[in-house]
Write a protein that holds these residues in place. Structure first.
Motif, mmCIF file in Angstrom:
data_model
loop_
_atom_site.group_PDB
_atom_site.id
_atom_site.type_symbol
_atom_site.label_atom_id
_atom_site.label_comp_id
_atom_site.label_asym_id
_atom_site.label_seq_id
_atom_site.Cartn_x
_atom_site.Cartn_y
_atom_site.Cartn_z
ATOM 1 N N VAL A 100 6.074 -35.668 -9.913
ATOM 2 C CA VAL A 100 7.180 -35.536 -8.960
ATOM 3 C C VAL A 100 8.515 -35.671 -9.685
ATOM 4 N N TYR A 101 8.591 -36.609 -10.627
ATOM 5 C CA TYR A 101 9.821 -36.787 -11.406
ATOM 6 C C TYR A 101 10.135 -35.536 -12.233
ATOM 7 N N ALA A 102 9.119 -34.970 -12.870
ATOM 8 C CA ALA A 102 9.323 -33.758 -13.671
ATOM 9 C C ALA A 102 9.788 -32.606 -12.787
ATOM 10 N N LEU A 103 9.220 -32.468 -11.612
ATOM 11 C CA LEU A 103 9.637 -31.430 -10.673
ATOM 12 C C LEU A 103 11.085 -31.642 -10.234
ATOM 13 N N ARG A 104 11.426 -32.897 -9.931
ATOM 14 C CA ARG A 104 12.802 -33.210 -9.534
ATOM 15 C C ARG A 104 13.798 -32.887 -10.642
ATOM 16 N N MET A 105 13.450 -33.237 -11.869
ATOM 17 C CA MET A 105 14.354 -32.956 -12.987
ATOM 18 C C MET A 105 14.478 -31.452 -13.231
ATOM 19 N N GLY A 106 13.376 -30.721 -13.089
ATOM 20 C CA GLY A 106 13.435 -29.267 -13.221
ATOM 21 C C GLY A 106 14.355 -28.656 -12.177
ATOM 22 N N PHE A 107 14.237 -29.112 -10.931
ATOM 23 C CA PHE A 107 15.120 -28.632 -9.869
ATOM 24 C C PHE A 107 16.575 -28.991 -10.167
ATOM 25 N N ALA A 108 16.798 -30.208 -10.667
ATOM 26 C CA ALA A 108 18.162 -30.648 -10.975
ATOM 27 C C ALA A 108 18.787 -29.782 -12.068
ATOM 28 N N TYR A 109 18.015 -29.431 -13.084
ATOM 29 C CA TYR A 109 18.541 -28.582 -14.150
ATOM 30 C C TYR A 109 18.786 -27.155 -13.652
ATOM 31 N N LEU A 110 17.902 -26.639 -12.808
ATOM 32 C CA LEU A 110 18.150 -25.318 -12.224
ATOM 33 C C LEU A 110 19.431 -25.327 -11.396
ATOM 34 N N LEU A 111 19.639 -26.396 -10.658
ATOM 35 C CA LEU A 111 20.850 -26.530 -9.852
ATOM 36 C C LEU A 111 22.083 -26.596 -10.740
ATOM 37 N N MET A 112 21.997 -27.358 -11.830
ATOM 38 C CA MET A 112 23.127 -27.457 -12.759
ATOM 39 C C MET A 112 23.448 -26.099 -13.370
ATOM 40 N N LEU A 113 22.425 -25.361 -13.765
ATOM 41 C CA LEU A 113 22.663 -24.039 -14.342
ATOM 42 C C LEU A 113 23.260 -23.084 -13.316
ATOM 43 N N SER A 114 22.873 -23.230 -12.067
ATOM 44 C CA SER A 114 23.445 -22.397 -11.013
ATOM 45 C C SER A 114 24.921 -22.687 -10.830
ATOM 46 N N VAL A 115 25.277 -23.957 -10.815
ATOM 47 C CA VAL A 115 26.682 -24.340 -10.653
ATOM 48 C C VAL A 115 27.500 -23.863 -11.840
ATOM 49 N N MET A 116 26.871 -23.743 -12.997
ATOM 50 C CA MET A 116 27.590 -23.278 -14.182
ATOM 51 C C MET A 116 27.957 -21.798 -14.105
ATOM 52 N N SER A 117 27.582 -21.119 -13.028
ATOM 53 C CA SER A 117 28.061 -19.757 -12.820
ATOM 54 C C SER A 117 29.528 -19.765 -12.402
ATOM 55 N N TYR A 118 30.064 -20.939 -12.084
ATOM 56 C CA TYR A 118 31.451 -21.147 -11.669
ATOM 57 C C TYR A 118 31.795 -20.426 -10.370
ATOM 58 N N ASN A 119 30.790 -20.062 -9.603
ATOM 59 C CA ASN A 119 31.035 -19.458 -8.302
ATOM 60 C C ASN A 119 31.267 -20.586 -7.312
ATOM 61 N N LEU A 120 32.390 -20.545 -6.603
ATOM 62 C CA LEU A 120 32.759 -21.624 -5.701
ATOM 63 C C LEU A 120 31.778 -21.753 -4.541
ATOM 64 N N GLY A 121 31.238 -20.650 -4.060
ATOM 65 C CA GLY A 121 30.244 -20.706 -2.994
ATOM 66 C C GLY A 121 28.997 -21.444 -3.437
ATOM 67 N N ILE A 122 28.545 -21.180 -4.646
ATOM 68 C CA ILE A 122 27.373 -21.856 -5.197
ATOM 69 C C ILE A 122 27.645 -23.352 -5.339
ATOM 70 N N PHE A 123 28.828 -23.691 -5.808
ATOM 71 C CA PHE A 123 29.197 -25.095 -5.961
ATOM 72 C C PHE A 123 29.191 -25.803 -4.612
ATOM 73 N N ILE A 124 29.767 -25.185 -3.604
ATOM 74 C CA ILE A 124 29.857 -25.811 -2.280
ATOM 75 C C ILE A 124 28.478 -26.025 -1.674
ATOM 76 N N VAL A 125 27.595 -25.010 -1.743
ATOM 77 C CA VAL A 125 26.266 -25.194 -1.147
ATOM 78 C C VAL A 125 25.413 -26.165 -1.968
ATOM 79 N N ALA A 126 25.645 -26.271 -3.267
ATOM 80 C CA ALA A 126 24.919 -27.261 -4.066
ATOM 81 C C ALA A 126 25.300 -28.672 -3.626
ATOM 82 N N VAL A 127 26.584 -28.910 -3.456
ATOM 83 C CA VAL A 127 27.047 -30.225 -2.993
ATOM 84 C C VAL A 127 26.560 -30.475 -1.564
ATOM 85 N N ALA A 128 26.612 -29.455 -0.712
ATOM 86 C CA ALA A 128 26.129 -29.600 0.662
ATOM 87 C C ALA A 128 24.630 -29.896 0.695
#
Length: 163
Positions: A100-128
């Motif tokens: 479960v921890y490995a899955l959570r960390m994988g999701f967290a890294y995917l989320l971080m890479l998504s936010v690194m697209s610098y798209n404001l919509g992606i950033f807002i929905v990630a925080v939401a």
């Protein structure tokens, strides 16, 4: 040897990267944003996704929201029961928690890479997504705590009179 101050690299504006070499045409240029921007024309996680389509962009936003929600929900791990449990059950519990921890960390890294697209919509929905997941986790913890504080009210229907 080039003395143009760019180290022999082609002239590029800040925030852009060339996908080709020195002889790439303007149609081969790929724009990488280095600051937040609005728009559906983003590349999230995979090249060509969401393919400049509004429907795919909305689907990507939903996916990112779910990733943020999942990271927060998976952050709550049940306590391992120690005591009279068999060693194999304890090892199985540790293994499940590790997965479960490995899955959570994988999701967290995917989320971080998504936010690194610098798209404001992606950033807002990630925080939401993180906020919604945090809310669900804390609401559940509050419900469990209230149930533990008032065990008689749930079993007797609120009638706590003593005989």
């Amino acid at each position: 040897m080039s003395h143009d101050g760019n180290g022999g690299m082609p002239n590029m504006t800040p925030g852009s990267m060339s996908s080709g070499g020195m002889n790439s045409s303007s149609s081969d240029m790929m724009m990488m944003h280095m600051s937040f921007y609005w728009g559906k024309d983003a590349i999230i996680l995979f090249s060509g996704w969401p393919e400049k389509s509004l429907v795919m962009y909305i689907l990507a936003l939903f996916f990112i929201f779910l990733l943020g929600l999942a990271v927060e929900v998976l952050s709550v791990s049940p306590q391992l029961v120690t005591g009279s449990t068999a060693r194999s059950n304890l090892m199985l519990a540790v293994f499940v928690q590790t997965c479960v921890y490995a899955l959570r960390m994988g999701f967290a890294y995917l989320l971080m890479l998504s936010v690194m697209s610098y798209n404001l919509g992606i950033f807002i929905v990630a925080v939401a997504g993180h906020a919604a997941g945090f809310f669900l986790v804390k609401a559940r913890a509050l419900a469990v705590a209230n149930r533990a504080d008032h065990p008689m009210s749930s079993t007797t229907g609120g009638n706590n009179t003593k005989v």
